[in-house]
Scaffold this motif. Structure first.
Motif, short mmCIF file in Angstrom:
data_model
loop_
_atom_site.label_atom_id
_atom_site.label_comp_id
_atom_site.label_asym_id
_atom_site.label_seq_id
_atom_site.Cartn_x
_atom_site.Cartn_y
_atom_site.Cartn_z
N UNK A 85 0.83 -1.21 0.00
CA UNK A 85 0.00 0.00 0.00
C UNK A 85 0.87 1.25 0.00
N UNK A 86 2.07 1.15 0.59
CA UNK A 86 2.96 2.29 0.68
C UNK A 86 3.93 2.34 -0.50
N UNK A 87 4.41 1.17 -0.93
CA UNK A 87 5.41 1.10 -2.00
C UNK A 87 4.92 0.22 -3.15
N UNK A 88 5.32 0.55 -4.36
CA UNK A 88 5.09 -0.33 -5.49
C UNK A 88 6.04 -1.52 -5.38
N UNK A 89 5.82 -2.59 -6.13
CA UNK A 89 6.77 -3.71 -6.11
C UNK A 89 8.20 -3.27 -6.40
N UNK A 90 8.39 -2.41 -7.40
CA UNK A 90 9.73 -1.94 -7.71
C UNK A 90 10.28 -1.04 -6.61
N UNK A 91 9.41 -0.29 -5.95
CA UNK A 91 9.84 0.54 -4.84
C UNK A 91 10.39 -0.32 -3.71
N UNK A 92 9.73 -1.46 -3.45
CA UNK A 92 10.21 -2.39 -2.43
C UNK A 92 11.52 -3.05 -2.86
N UNK A 93 11.62 -3.37 -4.15
CA UNK A 93 12.86 -3.98 -4.64
C UNK A 93 14.04 -3.03 -4.43
N UNK A 94 13.81 -1.75 -4.74
CA UNK A 94 14.88 -0.78 -4.57
C UNK A 94 15.23 -0.57 -3.10
N UNK A 95 14.20 -0.55 -2.25
CA UNK A 95 14.44 -0.35 -0.82
C UNK A 95 15.26 -1.50 -0.24
N UNK A 96 14.92 -2.72 -0.64
CA UNK A 96 15.65 -3.89 -0.12
C UNK A 96 17.06 -3.94 -0.70
N UNK A 141 3.47 1.42 8.22
CA UNK A 141 2.99 1.27 9.59
C UNK A 141 3.23 -0.16 10.10
N UNK A 142 3.82 -0.28 11.28
CA UNK A 142 4.08 -1.60 11.84
C UNK A 142 5.50 -2.09 11.64
N UNK A 143 6.31 -1.36 10.87
CA UNK A 143 7.70 -1.76 10.65
C UNK A 143 8.63 -0.76 11.33
N UNK A 144 9.40 -1.26 12.31
CA UNK A 144 10.40 -0.44 12.98
C UNK A 144 11.77 -0.71 12.39
N UNK A 145 12.81 -0.16 13.02
CA UNK A 145 14.16 -0.33 12.49
C UNK A 145 14.58 -1.80 12.48
N UNK A 167 3.74 15.92 7.34
CA UNK A 167 2.72 16.92 7.65
C UNK A 167 1.62 16.38 8.55
N UNK A 168 1.70 15.07 8.87
CA UNK A 168 0.76 14.53 9.85
C UNK A 168 -0.16 13.43 9.38
N UNK A 169 -0.18 13.12 8.08
CA UNK A 169 -1.03 12.03 7.61
C UNK A 169 -0.31 10.70 7.78
N UNK A 170 -1.07 9.61 7.96
CA UNK A 170 -0.40 8.32 8.04
C UNK A 170 -0.02 7.86 6.64
N UNK A 171 0.90 6.90 6.59
CA UNK A 171 1.48 6.49 5.30
C UNK A 171 0.44 5.92 4.36
N UNK A 172 -0.51 5.17 4.89
CA UNK A 172 -1.51 4.55 4.02
C UNK A 172 -2.40 5.61 3.37
N UNK A 173 -2.88 6.56 4.20
CA UNK A 173 -3.74 7.62 3.68
C UNK A 173 -2.98 8.46 2.65
N UNK A 174 -1.72 8.77 2.97
CA UNK A 174 -0.91 9.57 2.05
C UNK A 174 -0.68 8.83 0.74
N UNK A 175 -0.36 7.54 0.82
CA UNK A 175 -0.12 6.75 -0.39
C UNK A 175 -1.36 6.67 -1.27
N UNK A 176 -2.52 6.51 -0.62
CA UNK A 176 -3.79 6.43 -1.35
C UNK A 176 -4.04 7.73 -2.11
#
Length: 201
Positions: A90-101, A113-117, A158-167
């Motif tokens: 919901x926050x990242x596209x598949x390629x966005x996750x590939x790049x992050x990893x 949301x739900x993922x810490x360091x 700015x205060x929105x959660x990641x899911x709402x912002x991504x949507x």
């Protein structure tokens, strides 16, 4: 295994849709971006993954097979279940996750949301190269996705959660008249703020 569903969309909720298949209404959990592409009364085809538990059968739906495969690979990480895997998409596209990893970008993973360091470190360590390399596409998809992430990060700040912002960002990009407009970070941010209005998610 139910690999896909095709039928008439009966309802679209905040986190799921009901698709009629052979006279049966199937509840399909999905990301905001996938749900935004569905219209009540219209035909839809979704790639799906059926998660079986002792007390439940839950069907998850995706815009394409690539999203479904990433969803399933994510769940091989310790502590990552279907809900968290869906939140990551919901926050990242598949390629966005590939790049992050691949880039060990813990900050990007921690926007979910739900993922810490520690969770982000575990994801990078356990996934390695199993998600594969980002798929290059015409029009510099990598740059577009990076800009999308920048706008989401700004909205979270700015205060929105990641899911709402991504949507909100996905809705703006879906309505953009062309790739040039979609690539303008400031313009996408302004449009997303107009979509969100005054309330924080």
């Amino acid at each position: 295994m139910i690999a896909s569903v095709r039928g008439t969309v009966l309802a679209v909720r905040l986190d799921a849709a009901v698709v009629e298949v052979g006279g049966v209404g199937m509840l399909v959990q999905a990301t905001p971006a996938t749900l935004a592409g569905l219209r009540v009364g219209a035909q839809a085809t979704l790639s799906t993954s059926l998660v079986v538990r002792e007390d439940s059968l839950t069907l998850f739906g995706f815009a394409d097979a690539d999203e479904r495969e990433v969803f399933e690979v994510l769940q091989t990480v310790s502590g990552v279940g279907p809900r968290l895997a869906l939140a990551m998409l919901a926050v990242h596209t598949p390629d966005g996750l590939r790049r992050a990893v691949a880039g060990e970008d813990l900050a990007a993973l921690m926007r979910v949301p739900g993922i810490g360091r520690k969770g982000a470190q575990r994801i990078v360590l356990e996934l390695g190269d199993r998600l594969g390399a980002p798929v290059p596409a015409a029009g510099s998809a990598s740059a577009s996705d990076d800009r999308r992430d920048q706008v989401v990060e700004a909205l979270v700040g700015l205060g929105w959660n990641a899911r709402t912002a991504g949507d909100a960002v996905e809705r703006v990009l879906a309505d953009a008249p062309g790739p040039v407009a979609a690539d303008e970070v400031a313009g996408v941010l302004r449009a997303a703020l107009r979509t969100l209005g005054g309330g924080h998610g």
